[in-house]
Structures are given as structure tokens and as C-alpha cells.
Design a protein around this motif. Structure first.
Motif, PDB file in Angstrom:
ATOM      1  N   ALA A   1      -3.944   7.005  -3.870  1.00 55.47           N
ATOM      2  CA  ALA A   1      -3.604   5.768  -3.161  1.00 55.47           C
ATOM      3  C   ALA A   1      -3.186   4.721  -4.192  1.00 55.47           C
ATOM      4  O   ALA A   1      -3.852   4.544  -5.212  1.00 55.47           O
ATOM      5  CB  ALA A   1      -4.797   5.262  -2.362  1.00 55.47           C
TER       6      ALA A   1
ATOM      7  N   SER B   1       5.086   4.336   1.754  1.00 55.83           N
ATOM      8  CA  SER B   1       4.452   3.049   1.977  1.00 55.83           C
ATOM      9  C   SER B   1       3.760   3.109   3.332  1.00 55.83           C
ATOM     10  O   SER B   1       4.296   3.665   4.296  1.00 55.83           O
ATOM     11  CB  SER B   1       5.475   1.917   1.951  1.00 55.83           C
ATOM     12  OG  SER B   1       6.340   1.985   3.053  1.00 55.83           O
TER      13      SER B   1
ATOM     14  N   PRO C   1      -4.671   0.690   4.257  1.00 55.83           N
ATOM     15  CA  PRO C   1      -5.197   1.537   3.189  1.00 55.83           C
ATOM     16  C   PRO C   1      -5.590   2.913   3.692  1.00 55.83           C
ATOM     17  O   PRO C   1      -6.075   3.070   4.821  1.00 55.83           O
ATOM     18  CB  PRO C   1      -6.438   0.764   2.703  1.00 55.83           C
ATOM     19  CG  PRO C   1      -6.219  -0.642   3.152  1.00 55.83           C
ATOM     20  CD  PRO C   1      -5.455  -0.553   4.433  1.00 55.83           C
TER      21      PRO C   1
ATOM     22  N   ARG D   1      -1.606   0.638  -4.987  1.00 54.28           N
ATOM     23  CA  ARG D   1      -1.504  -0.716  -4.448  1.00 54.28           C
ATOM     24  C   ARG D   1      -0.694  -1.567  -5.412  1.00 54.28           C
ATOM     25  O   ARG D   1      -0.984  -1.599  -6.609  1.00 54.28           O
ATOM     26  CB  ARG D   1      -2.893  -1.330  -4.246  1.00 54.28           C
ATOM     27  CG  ARG D   1      -2.858  -2.704  -3.600  1.00 54.28           C
ATOM     28  CD  ARG D   1      -4.245  -3.301  -3.522  1.00 54.28           C
ATOM     29  NE  ARG D   1      -4.216  -4.595  -2.865  1.00 54.28           N
ATOM     30  CZ  ARG D   1      -4.384  -4.813  -1.585  1.00 54.28           C
ATOM     31  NH1 ARG D   1      -4.605  -3.788  -0.788  1.00 54.28           N
ATOM     32  NH2 ARG D   1      -4.341  -6.023  -1.072  1.00 54.28           N
TER      33      ARG D   1
ATOM     34  N   GLN E   1       0.852  -1.189   0.000  1.00 55.61           N
ATOM     35  CA  GLN E   1       0.000   0.000   0.000  1.00 55.61           C
ATOM     36  C   GLN E   1       0.884   1.235   0.000  1.00 55.61           C
ATOM     37  O   GLN E   1       1.811   1.339   0.812  1.00 55.61           O
ATOM     38  CB  GLN E   1      -0.889   0.015   1.249  1.00 55.61           C
ATOM     39  CG  GLN E   1      -1.743  -1.217   1.436  1.00 55.61           C
ATOM     40  CD  GLN E   1      -3.036  -1.132   0.655  1.00 55.61           C
ATOM     41  OE1 GLN E   1      -3.361  -0.093   0.089  1.00 55.61           O
ATOM     42  NE2 GLN E   1      -3.781  -2.210   0.624  1.00 55.61           N
TER      43      GLN E   1
END
Length: 525
Positions: free
Chosen positions: A522, A498, A502, A524, A452
Motif C-alpha cells: 500500500a 489508485s 486505504p 500513500r 492512496q
């Protein structure tokens, strides 16, 4: 020692090759779905023919499975998207039975042209109906190929040797390849109107299902003869029967059916119809060839990482695989980064390699970039279908190899074209072969890409990092790593963080409204 299960009857050469290559093998055939599910968890590889069904449920139980090898061409019995999602490579052996299948198609074409089965039955019944069986020559006739891949091209070669004219419908056939084969590329409607004989050589997909529909068959030349040794479902069987009954279709020969085994087809007994029980690959030579090939391919993958004839990743030789693995990981993450940041705005992509990367096979690197890039659009994308998804979106893809020496011993750059102009990200491999981002949209930055992450563009000003840390801390978001880059002092800066959980909802809204923030995203990986 890797362990492989051979779950369908296969030539003994397969098991012999596995053992010679250092792979443990069990030959256990005829198991039910539930029995297979109960035992598959202990195997690294599964070698199959057409009987075993590798379903989503089987794959879910196959916790150690790394590769499925199909001894043959068709993989209708393998859930490839589920295999890809599970990280299982799916291989087939497209060349082991190509000649056998092509020869069977030619044999059925001759049988239709001269009405051989019915003439044989009549003669052995004591009749001598010489005037009843008036056939046609194939010389100078037009053969229409639906599909001009490996098997189709062999059929074309044999047909040209018989002095036939060959036209082909295949969306992936290039004009240059058609010229090399000595055939003419045409549209499907042109083929239907011109062909005296039609043979099918295409896989069964949603695009090809019933490609010879009632509507298509109505466009064919009166008296056309049709051969299918590819896959059941390519022809509307009910419409085919109507065409044979009416006399519009002069004859049809099927080696494959929608439902197999075909024991009660309405086509049976229809005049000018010939059928065989899926014999396309049924020669001694073909059975041995596909067994040997699938064992060699699976053993190479399990023992050295070589990938041959894979359907859900680019092929790699056993020598290339260890060298390319870290580059593919880097490429996939760079593609994923651009895909998440730019999304639908991308119109073209260029994959550039320099230094050590320029000395390697670039196709797997390109496939990895596109897989990462397209994952924002599909959760079943992989390095095989990503190029096709890109093409469907009209995405222009270029590969560029630089011989120059740059600041890094190796570099992969992904440059994209958007409505706002060109943007690029670049990465390298550090000594431990770990992927590292070194540039993002013109800003130098050194960052890991994984898990994340938060991407933030902000004005470089005192106090910003402190306020950001406080905002995230108060929201209970722990920062793992922190990477900063900027164009110039007090100019535009980029942050890559990092995070252990979330960042979404209210916290994301807070970040977007912080003074100096220009963009927040954001990520991933």
C-alpha cells in the motif's frame, strides 16, 4: 495582493520595500501570544526579530501563512518542524549581521586580553593601578573556533590578520575549505588542549548544547579565555563560574546567556568576567541590513516564488522557482515511491537527470528526492534536513547529469542500491507539467502518482485483473485509476492502482494470497 505582518520592531526600510514590491504590510508589534494567534490567520507572511515566538499553536492558527522571515540569524523562536509540517517556509538573514557579530567577538577577545572593563572602572574611580592590569598579547596566540561557518570564518580572517594561529572544530568543515581559510581543522579535544582563546560560532542544537560542559572546560589549557557571541546554552554557565573562581579559566566574555534578559546571572561579579546584553548584531548597519534583506527575501517568495536563505527547503532564485516547481514535485514522488517500496534496504541513491531537467539547478531536485525517500523514517523531514538524515544513516548520495537525448524531453531517474542489487524508477513531465511515472524497476509503465495507491507484482496470466477487481469490489474499495506494465508476455507484471480508501487488514491479506501475486504494497503520496 499578499499581506505581511511585521510583529517586532524593525527598521522602516522593511515596510517600505514590501510596499514597493506590491506586498501589503501591517506593522503591529508587542502583541501577546493569544493576540497574535487571533490575528495571524489573515496574513501570508510574518516578519519577526527575536521577540515573537512562532509556536506550534501560532502556526496552527496561521491558515494562510506561507513564509516566516527572521531578520537575523537565530531561529530559536520558530518551531521549524511545525512550520515545515504546515508548509510554511522559514527564512533567516544569515549574512546581514555577520560582520557585526564577528567584530563584537574580536572586541570581547581584546577586552579579555587587556582587562579593559575593569581597568576603565579602576581608572575612573581615581585609582592608577598600572601594575595591577597585566594583560597578554594576542599575536602568536592560538585561537580555537568552535564553528567555522559564515561568522566563524570572518573571525578567523580577522584573527589571522592579527597574526594569530587559528584552529577550528566544525564537523562540516572540509579540509579544502580549511585550507582556503588558512586554518587547521582539529577535533574538539585537540582544540580544548591547544587554544589560548576560544570563540563559539555555532547554533544551539541538541548536539551543541553545553558543548563547553564541565568535562570539556576541564580539558582546556590553564588560563584560556572564552568568548561566546553565538547562543546561550553552548556553555555550562555554572561550570564556567567554577573555572573562573578556581583560576583555571583566565577570563570569559558572554554576549548571550541561557536565560535572557539576564538580570541575575550567578556569573555577574565573578573576577575576569565580562558581559554585554546580546549586542552581537547591534549596530546601525546591521539593523538596516537585516531589515532590508528579510523584506526582499519574503517579497521575492510571495510575488515570484524565489527562495533565499530558507531553513526548510533549498534556495531558488525568482527566475528558477517557476521552472523547478513541477520537477521538484516529480522528484519528491519518485523518492517517496522508492522509500515506501524499499525502506531500510537502501544503501545508496543516485539522482540522474537528462533532457530539459539537466539544464536546471539540480540541488532542489536532489533535496526533493531525499525528502520523499526519507519520509518513511521521519514525519518532520524536509528538503533541508533530508540530506543530513541520509548522512546519519550512511546513505551514499550521488548526482548525475546526462547531456544525452532520451525517449522523453525530460527525465528524472532515482536509482538505489540494495542488498538485492540496483533498482530504479524514472519519471517525466507531460505537457501540462503533471508528474508521470514511466518506469519502475526495469518495467515500462505510465502512471500518475498521488493519493492512496496499491503496488502489486504478479505473474502475467489471464483472469488475474478480473479476480483483483472482484476482490477489491467485494471489500468496498473503489479503483480510481489502473496502470499496468510487464517485462514480457506471461512474465512478471506490475500494477499501480489508485484507490479511494486505504487498503489494509483483511483485504490486504486476501490480496497477498491471491494466485500469481508476488508482492503487494500500500502506498500513500
Amino acid at each position: 495582493m499578499p499581506k505581511v505582518l511585521i510583529s517586532d520592531k524593525m527598521d522602516p526600510q522593511a515596510a517600505k520595500i514590501f510596499r514597493e514590491r506590491g506586498v501589503e504590510v501591517d506593522e503591529i508589534t508587542g502583541k501577546t501570544k493569544d493576540e497574535l494567534i487571533a490575528m495571524i490567520g489573515e496574513y501570508d507572511g510574518l516578519a519577526i526579530r527575536s521577540s515573537t515566538k512562532v509556536t506550534k499553536e501560532v502556526l496552527a492558527a496561521a491558515t494562510n501563512l506561507k513564509v516566516v522571515g527572521r531578520a537575523g540569524i537565530g531561529v530559536d523562536n520558530v518551531d521549524i518542524p511545525s512550520a515545515s509540517a504546515a508548509g510554511v517556509v522559514v527564512m533567516n538573514t544569515p549574512f546581514g549581521n555577520s560582520i557585526t557579530t564577528a567584530e563584537h567577538a574580536i572586541a570581547l577577545m581584546f577586552a579579555l586580553a587587556r582587562d579593559l572593563p575593569e581597568a576603565d572602572r579602576s581608572t575612573q574611580a581615581g585609582k592608577w593601578e598600572k601594575n595591577r592590569f597585566m594583560g597578554v598579547e594576542v599575536t602568536s596566540k592560538t585561537l580555537g573556533l568552535i564553528g567555522a561557518g559564515n561568522i566563524g570564518s570572518i573571525v578567523a580572517d580577522r584573527a589571522l590578520g592579527l597574526k594569530m594561529k587559528v584552529v577550528a572544530y566544525d564537523p562540516f568543515l572540509t579540509p579544502e575549505r580549511a585550507t582556503d581559510l588558512g586554518i587547521e581543522k582539529v577535533t574538539l579535544d585537540e582544540l580544548l588542549a591547544r587554544a589560548d582563546f576560544i570563540t563559539l560560532h555555532t547554533p544551539l542544537t541538541e548536539q551543541t548544547r553545553n558543548i563547553l560542559s564541565a568535562e570539556a572546560l576541564a580539558k582546556t589549557k590553564k588560563g584560556v579565555r572564552i568568548v561566546n557571541c553565538a547562543r546561550g546554552g553552548l556553555i555550562d554557565e555554572a561550570a564556567l563560574k567554577e573555572g573562573l573562581d578556581s583560576g583555571h579559566i583566565g577570563g570569559a566574555a558572554l554576549d548571550v546567556f541561557v536565560e535572557e534578559p539576564a538580570k541575575a546571572s550567578p556569573l555577574f561579579g565573578t573576577p575576569n568576567f565580562i558581559s554585554t546584553p546580546h549586542l552581537g548584531a547591534s549596530t546601525n548597519e546591521a539593523q538596516v541590513n537585516v531589515a532590508i534583506q528579510v523584506a526582499e527575501q519574503m517579497a521575492d517568495f510571495l510575488m515570484s516564488g524565489g527562495v533565499t536563505n530558507a531553513l526548510n527547503m533549498p534556495s531558488l532564485s525568482a527566475e528558477e522557482a517557476p521552472k523547478l516547481k513541477p520537477y521538484m514535485a516529480l522528484a519528491e514522488r519518485l523518492g517517496s515511491l522508492v522509500g515506501q517500496l524499499e525502506g531500510d534496504a537502501i544503501k545508496a541513491v543516485s539522482i540522474e537527470v537528462e533532457g530539459a531537467a539537466a539544464e536546471l539547478n539540480q540541488k532542489p531536485i536532489t533535496g526533493a528526492v531525499l525528502a520523499g525517500l526519507m519520509r518513511v523514517h521521519s514525519d518532520t523531514v524536509n528538503m533541508v534536513n533530508a540530506p543530513f538524515l541520509a548522512k546519519e544513516r550512511g546513505l551514499d548520495v550521488r548526482e548525475v547529469r546526462h547531456d544525452r537525448e532520451g525517449d522523453y524531453h525530460t527525465l528524472v531517474r532515482v536509482a538505489v542500491k540494495t542488498e538485492e542489487g540496483s533498482k530504479s524508477v524514472a519519471g517525466t513531465l507531460f505537457a501540462n507539467a503533471e508528474p508521470r511515472l514511466v518506469e519502475i524497476f526495469g518495467i515500462k509503465v505510465e502512471a500518475d502518482l498521488g493519493g492512496q495507491m496499491l503496488y502489486i507484482v504478479n505473474e502475467d496470466a489471464p483472469g488475474f485483473i478480473g479476480r483483483l477487481g472482484t476482490t477489491l469490489g467485494e471489500a468496498g474499495v473503489n479503483i480510481g485509476t489502473f496502470h499496468l506494465g510487464r517485462r514480457a508476455a506471461k512474465g512478471e507484471a506490475v500494477l499501480l492502482l489508485s484507490v479511494d480508501s486505504p487498503v489494509e487488514g483483511e483485504v490486504m491479506a486476501q490480496l497477498k494470497t491471491m494466485p500469481g501475486v508476488k508482492a503487494v504494497k500500500a502506498l500513500r503520496f
